[in-house]
Write a protein that holds these residues in place. Structure first.
Motif, PDB file in Angstrom:
ATOM      1  N   PRO A 130      27.005  50.369  41.818  1.00  0.00           N
ATOM      2  CA  PRO A 130      27.997  50.532  42.982  1.00  0.00           C
ATOM      3  C   PRO A 130      29.160  49.936  43.398  1.00  0.00           C
ATOM      4  O   PRO A 130      29.325  49.931  44.047  1.00  0.00           O
ATOM      5  CB  PRO A 130      27.268  51.268  44.261  1.00  0.00           C
ATOM      6  CG  PRO A 130      25.880  51.844  44.064  1.00  0.00           C
ATOM      7  CD  PRO A 130      25.735  50.174  42.590  1.00  0.00           C
ATOM      8  N   THR A 131      29.270  48.580  42.873  1.00  0.00           N
ATOM      9  CA  THR A 131      29.953  47.941  43.381  1.00  0.00           C
ATOM     10  C   THR A 131      30.915  46.946  42.595  1.00  0.00           C
ATOM     11  O   THR A 131      29.813  46.916  41.380  1.00  0.00           O
ATOM     12  CB  THR A 131      29.181  46.351  44.174  1.00  0.00           C
ATOM     13  OG1 THR A 131      28.564  46.276  43.820  1.00  0.00           O
ATOM     14  CG2 THR A 131      29.117  47.335  45.746  1.00  0.00           C
ATOM     15  N   THR A 132      32.182  46.741  42.426  1.00  0.00           N
ATOM     16  CA  THR A 132      32.702  45.918  41.460  1.00  0.00           C
ATOM     17  C   THR A 132      33.402  44.445  42.349  1.00  0.00           C
ATOM     18  O   THR A 132      33.283  44.998  43.704  1.00  0.00           O
ATOM     19  CB  THR A 132      33.081  47.094  41.253  1.00  0.00           C
ATOM     20  OG1 THR A 132      34.108  45.804  39.860  1.00  0.00           O
ATOM     21  CG2 THR A 132      34.730  47.356  42.094  1.00  0.00           C
ATOM     22  N   THR A 133      33.687  43.541  42.258  1.00  0.00           N
ATOM     23  CA  THR A 133      35.430  42.954  42.048  1.00  0.00           C
ATOM     24  C   THR A 133      36.156  42.604  41.569  1.00  0.00           C
ATOM     25  O   THR A 133      36.501  43.581  40.639  1.00  0.00           O
ATOM     26  CB  THR A 133      34.249  41.403  41.752  1.00  0.00           C
ATOM     27  OG1 THR A 133      34.178  41.429  40.401  1.00  0.00           O
ATOM     28  CG2 THR A 133      32.966  40.840  42.593  1.00  0.00           C
ATOM     29  N   VAL A 134      37.290  42.314  42.307  1.00  0.00           N
ATOM     30  CA  VAL A 134      38.650  42.665  41.858  1.00  0.00           C
ATOM     31  C   VAL A 134      39.286  41.865  42.513  1.00  0.00           C
ATOM     32  O   VAL A 134      38.891  41.116  44.358  1.00  0.00           O
ATOM     33  CB  VAL A 134      39.409  43.584  42.413  1.00  0.00           C
ATOM     34  CG1 VAL A 134      40.894  44.106  42.155  1.00  0.00           C
ATOM     35  CG2 VAL A 134      39.150  44.950  42.320  1.00  0.00           C
ATOM     36  N   THR A 135      39.897  40.708  41.929  1.00  0.00           N
ATOM     37  CA  THR A 135      40.460  39.388  41.985  1.00  0.00           C
ATOM     38  C   THR A 135      41.864  39.998  42.726  1.00  0.00           C
ATOM     39  O   THR A 135      42.578  41.257  42.159  1.00  0.00           O
ATOM     40  CB  THR A 135      40.612  38.269  41.329  1.00  0.00           C
ATOM     41  OG1 THR A 135      41.295  38.720  39.812  1.00  0.00           O
ATOM     42  CG2 THR A 135      39.476  37.624  41.045  1.00  0.00           C
ATOM     43  N   THR A 136      43.289  39.250  42.836  1.00  0.00           N
ATOM     44  CA  THR A 136      44.364  39.351  43.674  1.00  0.00           C
ATOM     45  C   THR A 136      45.084  40.007  41.942  1.00  0.00           C
ATOM     46  O   THR A 136      45.501  40.383  42.134  1.00  0.00           O
ATOM     47  CB  THR A 136      44.713  38.358  44.286  1.00  0.00           C
ATOM     48  OG1 THR A 136      43.988  37.984  45.132  1.00  0.00           O
ATOM     49  CG2 THR A 136      46.048  38.487  44.833  1.00  0.00           C
ATOM     50  N   ASP A 137      45.068  38.574  41.384  1.00  0.00           N
ATOM     51  CA  ASP A 137      45.622  38.890  40.456  1.00  0.00           C
ATOM     52  C   ASP A 137      45.544  40.143  38.945  1.00  0.00           C
ATOM     53  O   ASP A 137      46.563  41.310  38.875  1.00  0.00           O
ATOM     54  CB  ASP A 137      45.708  37.865  38.540  1.00  0.00           C
ATOM     55  CG  ASP A 137      44.137  37.110  38.526  1.00  0.00           C
ATOM     56  OD1 ASP A 137      43.142  37.666  39.536  1.00  0.00           O
ATOM     57  OD2 ASP A 137      43.790  36.591  37.734  1.00  0.00           O
ATOM     58  N   LYS A 138      43.965  40.324  38.975  1.00  0.00           N
ATOM     59  CA  LYS A 138      43.601  42.025  38.452  1.00  0.00           C
ATOM     60  C   LYS A 138      43.870  43.062  39.265  1.00  0.00           C
ATOM     61  O   LYS A 138      44.826  44.125  38.848  1.00  0.00           O
ATOM     62  CB  LYS A 138      42.428  41.960  38.214  1.00  0.00           C
ATOM     63  CG  LYS A 138      41.218  43.400  37.645  1.00  0.00           C
ATOM     64  CD  LYS A 138      40.238  43.531  37.348  1.00  0.00           C
ATOM     65  CE  LYS A 138      39.501  41.909  37.332  1.00  0.00           C
ATOM     66  NZ  LYS A 138      37.861  42.434  37.019  1.00  0.00           N
ATOM     67  N   LEU A 139      44.260  42.631  40.570  1.00  0.00           N
ATOM     68  CA  LEU A 139      44.482  44.274  41.403  1.00  0.00           C
ATOM     69  C   LEU A 139      46.022  43.981  41.104  1.00  0.00           C
ATOM     70  O   LEU A 139      46.933  45.324  41.102  1.00  0.00           O
ATOM     71  CB  LEU A 139      44.524  43.706  43.381  1.00  0.00           C
ATOM     72  CG  LEU A 139      45.124  44.613  44.526  1.00  0.00           C
ATOM     73  CD1 LEU A 139      44.291  46.133  44.062  1.00  0.00           C
ATOM     74  CD2 LEU A 139      44.540  44.476  45.328  1.00  0.00           C
ATOM     75  N   MET A 140      47.309  43.271  40.987  1.00  0.00           N
ATOM     76  CA  MET A 140      48.039  43.042  40.514  1.00  0.00           C
ATOM     77  C   MET A 140      48.725  44.581  39.800  1.00  0.00           C
ATOM     78  O   MET A 140      49.746  44.797  39.429  1.00  0.00           O
ATOM     79  CB  MET A 140      49.017  42.075  40.978  1.00  0.00           C
ATOM     80  CG  MET A 140      50.706  41.397  40.741  1.00  0.00           C
ATOM     81  SD  MET A 140      51.396  43.117  41.387  1.00  0.00           S
ATOM     82  CE  MET A 140      51.689  41.425  42.544  1.00  0.00           C
ATOM     83  N   GLN A 141      47.496  43.429  38.405  1.00  0.00           N
ATOM     84  CA  GLN A 141      47.653  43.698  37.283  1.00  0.00           C
ATOM     85  C   GLN A 141      47.483  45.718  37.031  1.00  0.00           C
ATOM     86  O   GLN A 141      48.867  46.131  37.160  1.00  0.00           O
ATOM     87  CB  GLN A 141      46.727  43.645  36.258  1.00  0.00           C
ATOM     88  CG  GLN A 141      47.093  43.973  34.552  1.00  0.00           C
ATOM     89  CD  GLN A 141      46.006  43.822  33.786  1.00  0.00           C
ATOM     90  OE1 GLN A 141      45.696  41.922  33.700  1.00  0.00           O
ATOM     91  NE2 GLN A 141      45.463  44.231  33.035  1.00  0.00           N
ATOM     92  N   TYR A 142      46.798  46.040  38.509  1.00  0.00           N
ATOM     93  CA  TYR A 142      46.686  47.261  38.320  1.00  0.00           C
ATOM     94  C   TYR A 142      47.922  48.083  38.723  1.00  0.00           C
ATOM     95  O   TYR A 142      48.270  48.935  38.556  1.00  0.00           O
ATOM     96  CB  TYR A 142      45.393  47.698  38.484  1.00  0.00           C
ATOM     97  CG  TYR A 142      43.859  47.209  38.457  1.00  0.00           C
ATOM     98  CD1 TYR A 142      43.995  47.174  36.849  1.00  0.00           C
ATOM     99  CD2 TYR A 142      42.752  47.151  39.709  1.00  0.00           C
ATOM    100  CE1 TYR A 142      42.765  46.794  36.613  1.00  0.00           C
ATOM    101  CE2 TYR A 142      41.371  46.900  38.415  1.00  0.00           C
ATOM    102  CZ  TYR A 142      41.160  47.062  36.455  1.00  0.00           C
ATOM    103  OH  TYR A 142      40.162  46.629  36.192  1.00  0.00           O
ATOM    104  N   ILE A 143      48.458  47.337  39.569  1.00  0.00           N
ATOM    105  CA  ILE A 143      49.249  48.294  40.681  1.00  0.00           C
ATOM    106  C   ILE A 143      50.841  48.524  39.531  1.00  0.00           C
ATOM    107  O   ILE A 143      52.034  49.405  39.895  1.00  0.00           O
ATOM    108  CB  ILE A 143      49.587  47.496  41.938  1.00  0.00           C
ATOM    109  CG1 ILE A 143      48.478  47.275  43.188  1.00  0.00           C
ATOM    110  CG2 ILE A 143      50.832  47.443  42.894  1.00  0.00           C
ATOM    111  CD1 ILE A 143      48.700  46.029  44.231  1.00  0.00           C
ATOM    112  N   LEU A 144      50.712  47.189  38.892  1.00  0.00           N
ATOM    113  CA  LEU A 144      51.844  47.093  38.271  1.00  0.00           C
ATOM    114  C   LEU A 144      51.475  47.814  37.006  1.00  0.00           C
ATOM    115  O   LEU A 144      52.971  48.050  36.489  1.00  0.00           O
ATOM    116  CB  LEU A 144      52.511  46.049  37.591  1.00  0.00           C
ATOM    117  CG  LEU A 144      52.761  44.985  38.878  1.00  0.00           C
ATOM    118  CD1 LEU A 144      52.991  43.665  38.357  1.00  0.00           C
ATOM    119  CD2 LEU A 144      54.105  45.831  39.884  1.00  0.00           C
ATOM    120  N   THR A 145      50.157  48.912  36.207  1.00  0.00           N
ATOM    121  CA  THR A 145      50.798  49.439  35.541  1.00  0.00           C
ATOM    122  C   THR A 145      50.816  51.059  36.058  1.00  0.00           C
ATOM    123  O   THR A 145      49.648  51.690  36.800  1.00  0.00           O
ATOM    124  CB  THR A 145      49.477  49.897  34.787  1.00  0.00           C
ATOM    125  OG1 THR A 145      49.308  47.779  34.291  1.00  0.00           O
ATOM    126  CG2 THR A 145      49.347  49.962  33.751  1.00  0.00           C
TER     127      THR A 145
END
Length: 400
Positions: free
Chosen positions: A172-187
């Motif tokens: 139930p848990t997962t890791t998200v780094t800032t660069d991956k988060l930015m990629q998600y937001i911009l897609t």
């Protein structure tokens, strides 16, 4: 003579380039930030920085009684302005190169959105983008970073390590780094999902030294579900089962443990050794169809029912039940997200983009609406490779 003059001139030109200490910073002049928190304060941003106290960290082995970290706060219009303003109270320059966690307060993530903060930190050259991002659930980022934790003296380091381990051993848990988060937001077709962190107990006591002076801490930090975003704003939460279903779909599950129902009642606990998820896309009646297949290899952890676990028939039966359970988890998760949040957090848009880019471009701007009626098929293949050191359970004999 001319040769020597040329050599001397070369040395004079090269020497300034060899000066490697022009930007040095003395360690005793830096406030090393391990955790950074962002909260809403009216129409401004409140930044909380968890900073290491070097003297206490080094003296704890010698019986030091102070806290190993301290927290500084500042409020301003922008993130970097607030970080710079921390020097009004901090006796040392704020140093961001060792940040381990970035925590957003739930109210800030829901009302203000996180894009500006993520972009500002991505632009900052001193901040490396390999720290984990999390959302403070039912509380503020400041309170999360104010907690003292046992076992690991540095709370931000504890959060980083705990999430890293949990994501590898608990579905139930997962890791998200800032660069991956930015990629998600911009897609346009991929909304972010971030692990939530919550306080169990009294947060006031959690910030005091007595929180780590007893065997059972009065207040603890624990991860609690996954937060769902629409673009950069928080819209809701997934519970434990739906978080697990999300991670199966996204191929984030490395190892986990789960119980499946026995046909006659009771449970068999399965430990996942490895799992992989593959997505494929094909056209059916002129419309794209997403196919998700999960391959899972497990071992029997415990048997709490009357099944004769040593027989191949029983193993095949358990495998079938486990397969159905994984498919059920994925279906329920997609249904829940469609019903409550209306956003694609699963990356189905990217699946279609890679296979049918023209179709994706046509639907890109209204992808979330298209996602609501997307045809999705689920498949799971579970193989039980080992049943432990026992064939059958002693449960029946013990009750005779």
């Amino acid at each position: 003579m001319k040769k020597y003059l040329l050599m001397l001139l070369s040395i004079v030109i090269i020497m300034p380039m060899l000066s490697g200490c022009w930007d040095r910073q003395e360690l005793n002049q830096l406030g090393i930030v391990l955790g950074l928190g962002v909260d809403k304060d009216g129409d401004r941003i409140k930044v909380s920085a968890q900073v290491v106290v070097p003297n206490e960290v080094s003296s704890r082995a010698r019986g030091g009684k102070g806290t190993p970290v301290t927290q500084y706060q500042a409020t301003a219009r922008t993130l970097l302005e607030a970080i710079q303003k921390l020097t009004e109270t901090s006796p040392r320059a704020i140093f961001l190169s060792h940040v381990r966690v970035l925590v957003f307060g739930e109210a800030f993530a829901r009302e203000e959105g996180i894009y500006d903060i993520v972009e500002a930190l991505m632009r900052e050259p001193s901040a490396r983008p390999d720290y984990y991002v999390m959302v403070a659930r039912k509380t503020t980022a400041s309170q999360i970073l104010d907690m003292l934790t046992p076992l690991d003296n540095l709370p931000a380091e504890k959060l980083f390590n705990a999430l890293d381990i949990s994501s590898k051993s608990w579905a139930p848990t997962t890791t998200v780094t800032t660069d991956k988060l930015m990629q998600y937001i911009l897609t346009p077709s991929m909304s972010p999902v971030i692990t939530g962190v919550e306080i169990n107990g009294d947060p006031v006591i959690g910030g005091e030294a007595k929180n780590i002076e007893s065997i059972k801490s009065p207040a603890t930090l624990h991860f609690s579900g996954l937060s769902v975003f629409k673009k950069d704003k928080l819209v809701g939460w997934l519970d434990e089962n739906h978080s697990k279903g999300y991670n199966y779909i996204r191929d984030n599950v490395k190892s986990t443990i789960g119980a499946v129902n026995c046909p006659g009642g009771g449970y068999v606990t399965l430990k996942t050794l490895r799992t992989s998820t593959k997505h494929s896309v094909k056209m059916v009646n002129g419309e794209p169809q997403i196919r998700i297949k999960v391959d899972n290899v497990s071992t029997v952890g415990s048997v709490e029912c009357d099944m004769e676990i040593g027989s191949m028939t029983a193993i095949k039966e358990i495998e079938q039940i486990a397969q159905e359970r994984i498919v059920e988890l994925m279906k329920e998760t997609v249904s829940q997200v469609r019903r409550k949040y209306h956003v694609d957090i699963f990356g189905f848009g990217q699946d279609i983009y890679h296979k049918y880019p023209k179709l994706y471009k046509k639907e890109e701007q209204s992808w979330d609406d298209y996602f609501m009626n997307l045809d999705i098929k689920y498949e799971s293949n579970v193989q039980i490779r080992r049943i432990g050191t026992l064939d059958n359970s002693f449960n029946k004999k013990a009750k005779e």
